[in-house]
Design a protein around this motif. Structure first.
Motif, short mmCIF file in Angstrom:
data_model
loop_
_atom_site.label_atom_id
_atom_site.label_comp_id
_atom_site.label_asym_id
_atom_site.label_seq_id
_atom_site.Cartn_x
_atom_site.Cartn_y
_atom_site.Cartn_z
N LEU A 22 -14.62 0.59 55.53
CA LEU A 22 -13.93 0.42 56.81
C LEU A 22 -12.49 0.93 56.75
O LEU A 22 -11.98 1.46 57.73
N ALA A 23 -11.86 0.81 55.59
CA ALA A 23 -10.47 1.25 55.43
C ALA A 23 -10.33 2.76 55.52
O ALA A 23 -9.32 3.27 56.00
N ILE A 24 -11.34 3.50 55.07
CA ILE A 24 -11.24 4.96 55.11
C ILE A 24 -11.93 5.55 56.33
O ILE A 24 -12.04 6.77 56.46
N GLY A 25 -12.42 4.68 57.20
CA GLY A 25 -13.01 5.18 58.45
C GLY A 25 -14.46 5.56 58.35
O GLY A 25 -14.98 6.26 59.23
N GLY A 26 -15.16 5.14 57.34
CA GLY A 26 -16.59 5.45 57.19
C GLY A 26 -17.42 4.31 57.71
O GLY A 26 -18.06 3.59 56.94
N GLY A 27 -17.45 4.12 59.04
CA GLY A 27 -18.13 2.99 59.65
C GLY A 27 -19.59 2.87 59.27
O GLY A 27 -20.09 1.78 59.02
N PHE A 28 -20.30 4.00 59.22
CA PHE A 28 -21.72 3.98 58.88
C PHE A 28 -21.93 3.50 57.44
O PHE A 28 -22.87 2.76 57.15
N PHE A 29 -21.05 3.91 56.53
CA PHE A 29 -21.19 3.52 55.13
C PHE A 29 -20.87 2.05 54.90
O PHE A 29 -21.28 1.48 53.89
N ALA A 30 -20.16 1.43 55.82
CA ALA A 30 -19.90 -0.01 55.71
C ALA A 30 -21.19 -0.81 55.85
O ALA A 30 -21.30 -1.91 55.30
N LEU A 31 -22.19 -0.26 56.55
CA LEU A 31 -23.47 -0.96 56.68
C LEU A 31 -24.18 -1.12 55.34
O LEU A 31 -24.90 -2.10 55.12
#
Length: 123
Positions: A22-31
């Motif tokens: 979430l900190a680097i803007g990878g919303g999909f990878f946060a899942l």
């Protein structure tokens, strides 16, 4: 119990993964981190319950069925026969009738005075 402790570490890793994604803007990878946390919580509950239960599942069967029943057999209805001879010890002759040489360990006949392996006098 080691599985329970490892599950806690997996959950912490999932939290760190989610925060970093979430900190680097990878919303999909946060899942992936959320899924990792869910699996870790499930594993922690399962491993803790298994480690603290009376008839726990073990990947390696280290006890004889006469010492501890198999919980999977009990759960799924497989009937176990009580007082069955152990296949490992059933094929061995009775130790009271079999003598062994105290020097070399070779099987010695009861009526022999000397060992056929090392030739020493038997007690």
């Amino acid at each position: 119990m080691k599985g329970f402790v490892m599950s806690i570490f997996m959950a912490l890793f999932g939290v760190l993964w989610t925060i970093a994604a979430l900190a680097i803007g990878g919303g999909f990878f946060a899942l992936f981190g959320v899924i990792f946390i869910g699996i870790a919580i499930f594993e922690a509950v399962y491993n803790y319950k298994n480690a603290t239960s009376e008839n726990r599942y073990s990947a390696m069967d280290i006890v004889d069925s006469r010492e501890e029943p198999d919980p999977l057999n009990e759960k799924y209805g497989r009937k176990t026969v009580q007082n069955t001879p152990d296949p490992v010890t059933a094929s061995k002759p009775d130790t009271a009738e079999t003598n062994y040489c105290p020097y070399c360990g070779k099987k010695a006949e009861a009526d022999h005075a000397f060992c056929s392996g090392c030739g020493k006098k038997l007690p």
